[in-house]
Design a protein around this motif. Structure first.
Motif, PDB file in Angstrom:
ATOM      1  N   GLN A   1     -30.197  17.258  -8.868  1.00  0.00           N
ATOM      2  CA  GLN A   1     -29.243  18.341  -8.638  1.00  0.00           C
ATOM      3  C   GLN A   1     -28.452  18.535  -9.949  1.00  0.00           C
ATOM      4  O   GLN A   1     -27.822  17.592 -10.434  1.00  0.00           O
TER       5      GLN A   1
ATOM      6  N   ILE B   1     -33.114  15.661  -6.307  1.00  0.00           N
ATOM      7  CA  ILE B   1     -33.176  16.982  -5.683  1.00  0.00           C
ATOM      8  C   ILE B   1     -33.593  16.875  -4.210  1.00  0.00           C
ATOM      9  O   ILE B   1     -33.216  17.693  -3.379  1.00  0.00           O
TER      10      ILE B   1
ATOM     11  N   GLU C   1     -32.820  14.363  -2.146  1.00  0.00           N
ATOM     12  CA  GLU C   1     -32.032  13.377  -1.406  1.00  0.00           C
ATOM     13  C   GLU C   1     -30.672  13.947  -1.029  1.00  0.00           C
ATOM     14  O   GLU C   1     -30.044  14.654  -1.816  1.00  0.00           O
ATOM     15  N   ASP C   2     -30.194  13.606   0.175  1.00  0.00           N
ATOM     16  CA  ASP C   2     -28.824  13.927   0.562  1.00  0.00           C
ATOM     17  C   ASP C   2     -27.874  13.189  -0.385  1.00  0.00           C
ATOM     18  O   ASP C   2     -28.207  12.117  -0.882  1.00  0.00           O
ATOM     19  N   ILE C   3     -26.689  13.765  -0.583  1.00  0.00           N
ATOM     20  CA  ILE C   3     -25.735  13.104  -1.482  1.00  0.00           C
ATOM     21  C   ILE C   3     -25.370  11.710  -0.978  1.00  0.00           C
ATOM     22  O   ILE C   3     -25.225  10.776  -1.757  1.00  0.00           O
TER      23      ILE C   3
ATOM     24  N   GLY D   1     -23.613  17.689   1.350  1.00  0.00           N
ATOM     25  CA  GLY D   1     -24.753  17.824   0.450  1.00  0.00           C
ATOM     26  C   GLY D   1     -26.071  17.379   1.043  1.00  0.00           C
ATOM     27  O   GLY D   1     -26.877  16.722   0.383  1.00  0.00           O
ATOM     28  N   SER D   2     -26.303  17.734   2.302  1.00  0.00           N
ATOM     29  CA  SER D   2     -27.600  17.447   2.904  1.00  0.00           C
ATOM     30  C   SER D   2     -28.671  18.274   2.181  1.00  0.00           C
ATOM     31  O   SER D   2     -28.396  19.373   1.692  1.00  0.00           O
ATOM     32  N   ILE D   3     -29.893  17.741   2.104  1.00  0.00           N
ATOM     33  CA  ILE D   3     -30.959  18.521   1.464  1.00  0.00           C
ATOM     34  C   ILE D   3     -31.294  19.761   2.295  1.00  0.00           C
ATOM     35  O   ILE D   3     -31.930  20.675   1.810  1.00  0.00           O
TER      36      ILE D   3
ATOM     37  N   ARG E   1     -30.758  24.231  -3.238  1.00  0.00           N
ATOM     38  CA  ARG E   1     -29.842  23.540  -2.335  1.00  0.00           C
ATOM     39  C   ARG E   1     -28.423  23.700  -2.900  1.00  0.00           C
ATOM     40  O   ARG E   1     -28.196  23.479  -4.085  1.00  0.00           O
ATOM     41  N   PHE E   2     -27.498  24.088  -2.041  1.00  0.00           N
ATOM     42  CA  PHE E   2     -26.107  24.122  -2.467  1.00  0.00           C
ATOM     43  C   PHE E   2     -25.332  22.952  -1.879  1.00  0.00           C
ATOM     44  O   PHE E   2     -25.310  22.772  -0.664  1.00  0.00           O
ATOM     45  N   VAL E   3     -24.728  22.181  -2.754  1.00  0.00           N
ATOM     46  CA  VAL E   3     -23.761  21.187  -2.320  1.00  0.00           C
ATOM     47  C   VAL E   3     -22.440  21.941  -2.219  1.00  0.00           C
ATOM     48  O   VAL E   3     -22.084  22.682  -3.135  1.00  0.00           O
TER      49      VAL E   3
END
Lengths: 250, 250
Positions: A12, A51, A53-55, B81-83, B111-113
């Motif tokens: 990301q 890219i 993976e969840d945060i 920030g889930s994918i 993907r938007f965080v």
């Protein structure tokens, strides 16, 4: 990190994770810090967000990699995004150091918004892990933290502030104390986090009132005179209170 | 947003801001929601982060633009920030709608965080602002929120959860009530946020104990029988408690 190219197809863009990892030992609240040989300053352990993976998953990875532990108590507490979050001293020797191709160098020159997580770990179980041999990783008393890179001091302070506030909202100790402990040890943990003395009887009354302690039929050994009782957390009740919150402050 | 091209030279890539804006009216805790004509679902007001702006500044901009108000109480509460944070139904008619060049279309497919902020505003002073004539913007009771896009419902729930927790940590009301109010009105605000009845005498005792109220030499008018006293917040003390925190829960 060395094997996957640092670019926006793999990670990301402009986003990082920083972890404030707390441990309790010798009546000190310690924090896990890192120093690389290319920089004279210390930093919080951190990483980038793949890219795919969840945060939160990326944060767990940083934590597992750095402590060798699974299932750690981990909470997101704030995101830092000042436009000053660029490395002003970035020099390309870092690329050589990390064996990163030169054309990926621009990755490091953008502003990074960083998501802060704090973790509470059992000091005696954690084994700090270096990423390579040039790196130093150490537990340092939170009162004696050296100069940190960028805004990492601000991130650390905010984590500590959050932890202090959360003492009013949830039980703490399960992740920071050994399985069996005395009430004075638990009180010392609270005092260390809050950085103030608490009244012994008040503390006992309040902590008992929460209903998360189980008195064991065992006394602390190695104590000369009147040995204090050992306690453990009632895990089910602890989890319940953690979920629903305490109904009172300290 | 129409005038500056949506790309990573102008905006922080893959990052957005979403604001949960609360207002209190008619004994309801309301939230400001938006519906565009190209989508059947509602959403939280939000925006992107200009490359040359701190994230907090970007949030203030969203808030000012949407309420027409300055100096609003605003807090960052969590980052999501889930994918899965990509628009699965993205279709390019959105680009036409916003008059965005086709080659900027890939901006929307990443993907938007998103960083969540919540705001407390004086319902009577806020004037909801449309971005254009195709848009609907409305105050909706938080108990009657329609289906929202993406994870906006989760963001809203988390904001509400945070607000409830923060009632234990700080005074509230200055931003949600008119300048002069009665104790029953203040209690109603707390009850609405907490979604439960509070004991009248307990509430009076606790709220008085905080020391942020100033009793006015004035009674509420338009009240048939025994008119209740009007109060106002002692701004200095309020700010002080806001900074240092309450020492007790509710």
């Amino acid at each position: 990190m060395k094997e996957i190219l640092l670019n926006s197809e793999n990670y990301q863009p402009g986003l990082s994770i920083d972890c404030v990892i707390f441990g309790f030992h010798d009546n000190q609240l310690k924090v896990l810090l890192i120093k690389t040989s290319y920089d004279n300053k210390w930093s919080l352990p951190g990483g980038f967000v793949p890219i795919k993976e969840d945060i939160d998953t990326a944060a767990v990875t940083v934590l597992n990699d750095r402590t060798g532990m699974q299932g750690i108590f981990l909470r997101q507490f704030a995101t830092f995004g000042s436009i000053k979050r660029k490395d002003p001293n970035f020099d390309s020797t870092v690329l050589d150091y990390f064996e990163i191709p030169k054309d990926a160098g621009q990755w490091f020159t953008q502003r990074f918004v960083t998501i802060g997580y704090y973790a509470l770990v059992d000091f005696l179980k954690a084994i700090p892990q270096k990423e390579d041999n040039h790196e130093i990783i150490e537990w340092i008393d939170h009162k004696e933290v050296p100069e940190l890179i960028l805004d990492h001091k601000e991130i650390l302070d905010k984590a500590l502030h959050t932890l202090r506030i959360e003492l009013n909202l949830m039980p703490i100790g399960y992740n920071l104390l050994p399985e069996k402990f005395t009430i004075p040890e638990l009180q010392k943990l609270y005092e260390t986090i809050l950085d103030k003395k608490l009244d012994r009887r008040n503390f006992l009354r309040k902590i008992t009132h929460i209903g998360i302690l189980k008195k064991l039929d065992e006394k602390k050994s190695n104590v000369a005179h009147k040995a204090p009782n050992l306690y453990t957390f009632d895990k089910d009740k602890y989890e319940e209170v953690l979920k629903n919150g305490l109904n009172q402050g300290w």
